[in-house]
Motif scaffolding. Structure first.
Motif, short mmCIF file in Angstrom:
data_model
loop_
_atom_site.label_atom_id
_atom_site.label_comp_id
_atom_site.label_asym_id
_atom_site.label_seq_id
_atom_site.Cartn_x
_atom_site.Cartn_y
_atom_site.Cartn_z
N PHE A 267 43.42 65.73 22.70
CA PHE A 267 43.50 66.49 23.95
C PHE A 267 42.43 66.04 24.94
O PHE A 267 42.54 66.30 26.15
CB PHE A 267 43.29 67.99 23.66
N ALA A 268 41.36 65.38 24.45
CA ALA A 268 40.15 65.20 25.24
C ALA A 268 40.36 64.33 26.48
O ALA A 268 40.01 64.73 27.60
CB ALA A 268 39.05 64.61 24.35
N VAL A 269 40.92 63.13 26.30
CA VAL A 269 41.12 62.25 27.44
C VAL A 269 42.12 62.84 28.43
O VAL A 269 41.87 62.84 29.64
CB VAL A 269 41.54 60.84 26.97
N PRO A 270 43.28 63.37 27.98
CA PRO A 270 44.17 64.05 28.93
C PRO A 270 43.49 65.17 29.69
O PRO A 270 43.78 65.39 30.88
CB PRO A 270 45.29 64.60 28.03
N PHE A 271 42.57 65.91 29.04
CA PHE A 271 41.86 66.98 29.74
C PHE A 271 41.12 66.45 30.95
O PHE A 271 41.16 67.06 32.04
CB PHE A 271 40.86 67.66 28.78
N PHE A 272 40.46 65.31 30.82
CA PHE A 272 39.71 64.75 31.95
C PHE A 272 40.65 64.30 33.06
O PHE A 272 40.35 64.46 34.25
CB PHE A 272 38.83 63.60 31.49
N PHE A 273 41.80 63.73 32.70
CA PHE A 273 42.78 63.36 33.72
C PHE A 273 43.30 64.60 34.45
O PHE A 273 43.40 64.62 35.68
CB PHE A 273 43.95 62.61 33.08
N ILE A 274 43.68 65.62 33.69
CA ILE A 274 44.22 66.84 34.30
C ILE A 274 43.19 67.48 35.22
O ILE A 274 43.51 67.91 36.34
CB ILE A 274 44.66 67.85 33.20
N THR A 275 41.95 67.56 34.76
CA THR A 275 40.89 68.16 35.57
C THR A 275 40.71 67.39 36.87
O THR A 275 40.56 67.99 37.95
CB THR A 275 39.57 68.17 34.78
N SER A 276 40.72 66.07 36.79
CA SER A 276 40.56 65.26 38.00
C SER A 276 41.72 65.45 38.96
O SER A 276 41.52 65.54 40.18
CB SER A 276 40.44 63.78 37.61
N GLY A 277 42.94 65.53 38.45
CA GLY A 277 44.09 65.77 39.31
C GLY A 277 44.04 67.14 39.95
O GLY A 277 44.40 67.31 41.13
N TYR A 278 43.60 68.12 39.18
CA TYR A 278 43.49 69.49 39.70
C TYR A 278 42.51 69.56 40.86
O TYR A 278 42.81 70.12 41.92
CB TYR A 278 43.05 70.43 38.57
N GLY B 58 51.32 61.71 22.04
CA GLY B 58 52.70 61.95 21.66
C GLY B 58 53.30 62.99 22.59
O GLY B 58 52.69 63.37 23.60
N ILE B 59 54.46 63.49 22.25
CA ILE B 59 55.09 64.54 23.05
C ILE B 59 54.25 65.81 23.03
O ILE B 59 54.04 66.47 24.06
CB ILE B 59 56.51 64.83 22.53
N SER B 60 53.71 66.14 21.86
CA SER B 60 52.92 67.36 21.72
C SER B 60 51.61 67.29 22.49
O SER B 60 51.05 68.33 22.85
CB SER B 60 52.62 67.63 20.25
N THR B 61 51.12 66.07 22.73
CA THR B 61 49.83 65.93 23.39
C THR B 61 49.86 66.53 24.79
O THR B 61 48.93 67.22 25.21
CB THR B 61 49.43 64.45 23.48
N ALA B 62 50.93 66.26 25.53
CA ALA B 62 51.05 66.80 26.88
C ALA B 62 51.15 68.32 26.85
O ALA B 62 50.53 69.02 27.66
CB ALA B 62 52.26 66.19 27.58
N LEU B 63 51.91 68.86 25.90
CA LEU B 63 52.08 70.30 25.80
C LEU B 63 50.77 70.98 25.41
O LEU B 63 50.41 72.04 25.94
CB LEU B 63 53.17 70.63 24.79
N LEU B 64 50.06 70.36 24.47
CA LEU B 64 48.76 70.90 24.06
C LEU B 64 47.76 70.85 25.21
O LEU B 64 47.05 71.84 25.47
CB LEU B 64 48.23 70.10 22.87
N SER B 65 47.71 69.74 25.91
CA SER B 65 46.72 69.56 26.97
C SER B 65 46.95 70.53 28.12
O SER B 65 45.99 71.13 28.64
CB SER B 65 46.77 68.11 27.48
N ILE B 66 48.19 70.69 28.53
CA ILE B 66 48.46 71.59 29.64
C ILE B 66 48.24 73.05 29.24
O ILE B 66 47.74 73.86 30.03
CB ILE B 66 49.89 71.38 30.21
#
Length: 370
Positions: free
Chosen positions: A47-58, A259-267
């Motif tokens: 989840f960690a790297v997607p979290f930083f991407f999501i935060t930056s986009g937000y 994976g598919i679950s990674t996006a669901l977990l991260s969001i």
């Protein structure tokens, strides 16, 4: 939502710990149980790297809601490039020296090794876009820069509502090229801005622009979804890595980047943190979050030094890689060492925590003012 979001600040330092865990591979190779533990650690950490991407986009959407997005993007680009250059300044001597040392030990030509290393480091595509020419760990910084650029281009050329659908299409190709390779052969790297970072940056951007910030009353439900998607990610990676391959669990470590679950977990995690903006407000974690980016940029160098130390002892007959104490200490040592190096660079005015990370710029600024 207004004011400081303490939960996001705190999660930065938590997420960077998980990023380091991905790279240090605790307990991998000790035995079957060690491999199983490493599989679990890596699976949770995704989840960690997607979290930083999501935060930056937000925050890209939040900061540009009342001002020009081009101006903000330019400032972000300058900061990301300076961070990347700082990481390269630290990594090049370490990695270059390591390659020369290995060449010397194996009897290979030092001159040929030096030339091939320089050519590899200067590969324009790997250096500028993929960010893997020196250290693969630094790939995140160019990926984030280009991900923000892709979001910006879709918004300017099309419409903000197009960001997420377009990003999802590219991400599906990325999944086929990395995790679900049994369906189609994708002949190019997909852990990059277009096929990976674009989706998560676009998710953060869309959450902000569409006002998806949940209320505190929904935090329990969101926390439940986080737990559910953690479990689903374990199941997804286990099926892909062991059951479908007919391999016994723990025989090796299969841990894809996403994976598919990674996006669901991260969001789900990000929305949960938005629903509890004051979470961790009374702890030091939000302030420690300031150091997260510095630990990220400096830890490839520290980890390379620790790994060289391990390899040297191994060559002398000390099998420390099979010792539990080494695996217990390597991750904390990497984090602490990275933090010390980051603060030391600040003390030397090589960079400025909270300010410029262009190597040497704070020192030159001080000299000019004097």
């Amino acid at each position: 939502m207004s004011g400081r979001i303490h939960s996001l600040d705190a999660m930065r330092i938590v997420a960077i710990v998980f990023v380091v865990l991905i790279h240090t591979d605790p307990f991998q190779g000790i035995n079957t149980y060690g491999n199983a533990i490493n599989f679990g650690t890596k699976t949770i950490s995704r989840f960690a790297v997607p979290f930083f991407f999501i935060t930056s986009g937000y925050f890209f959407a939040l900061k540009t809601s009342h001002r020009g997005s081009a101006t903000y993007l330019t400032k972000r680009a300058i900061k990301l490039i300076s961070l990347y250059l700082f990481g390269l300044v630290l990594a090049v001597p370490t990695f270059f020296g390591g390659q020369l040392a290995r060449a010397e030990l194996s009897g290979r030509s030092l001159q040929a090794t030096a030339v091939s290393s320089v050519i590899e480091y200067l590969d324009p595509v790997e250096l500028v876009y993929y960010g893997t020419s020196v250290s693969e760990i630094l790939w995140f910084l160019p990926a984030l820069l280009f991900s923000l650029l892709f979001v910006y281009l879709v918004v300017v050329i099309g419409n903000p509502s197009y960001v997420l659908p377009i990003a999802v299409c590219f991400h599906l190709v990325g999944l086929l090229g990395s995790t679900y390779t049994m369906f189609v052969d994708v002949p190019f790297e997909t852990r990059d801005a277009l096929f990976f970072g674009f989706l998560y940056t676009g998710l953060g951007y869309t959450i902000c622009t569409r006002g998806w910030e949940p209320s505190k009353e929904k935090s329990r439900l969101l926390f439940g979804t986080v737990v559910m998607f953690v479990v689903s990610q374990f199941i997804e990676f286990y099926l892909l890595g062991y059951l479908l391959r007919g391999e016994p669990f723990g025989s090796y470590v299969y841990a894809p980047s996403y994976g598919i679950s990674t996006a669901l977990l991260s969001i789900s995690l990000f929305l949960f943190l938005l629903s509890r903006p004051t979470l961790f407000a009374d702890t030091p974690l939000p302030e420690w979050g300031t150091y997260a980016v510095g630990i990220y940029v400096t830890h490839p160098t520290v980890f390379a030094i620790l790994r060289a130390f391990r390899d040297t002892l191994e060559s002398m007959g000390y099998t420390i890689d099979s010792m539990i104490v080494w695996h217990l200490m390597s991750t904390p040592a990497t984090i602490v060492g990275a933090l010390v190096l980051y603060v030391f660079a600040h003390k030397l005015r090589l960079i400025e925590i909270g300010g410029s990370h262009l190597p040497g710029e704070p020192w030159l600024r001080t000299r000019r003012s004097n």
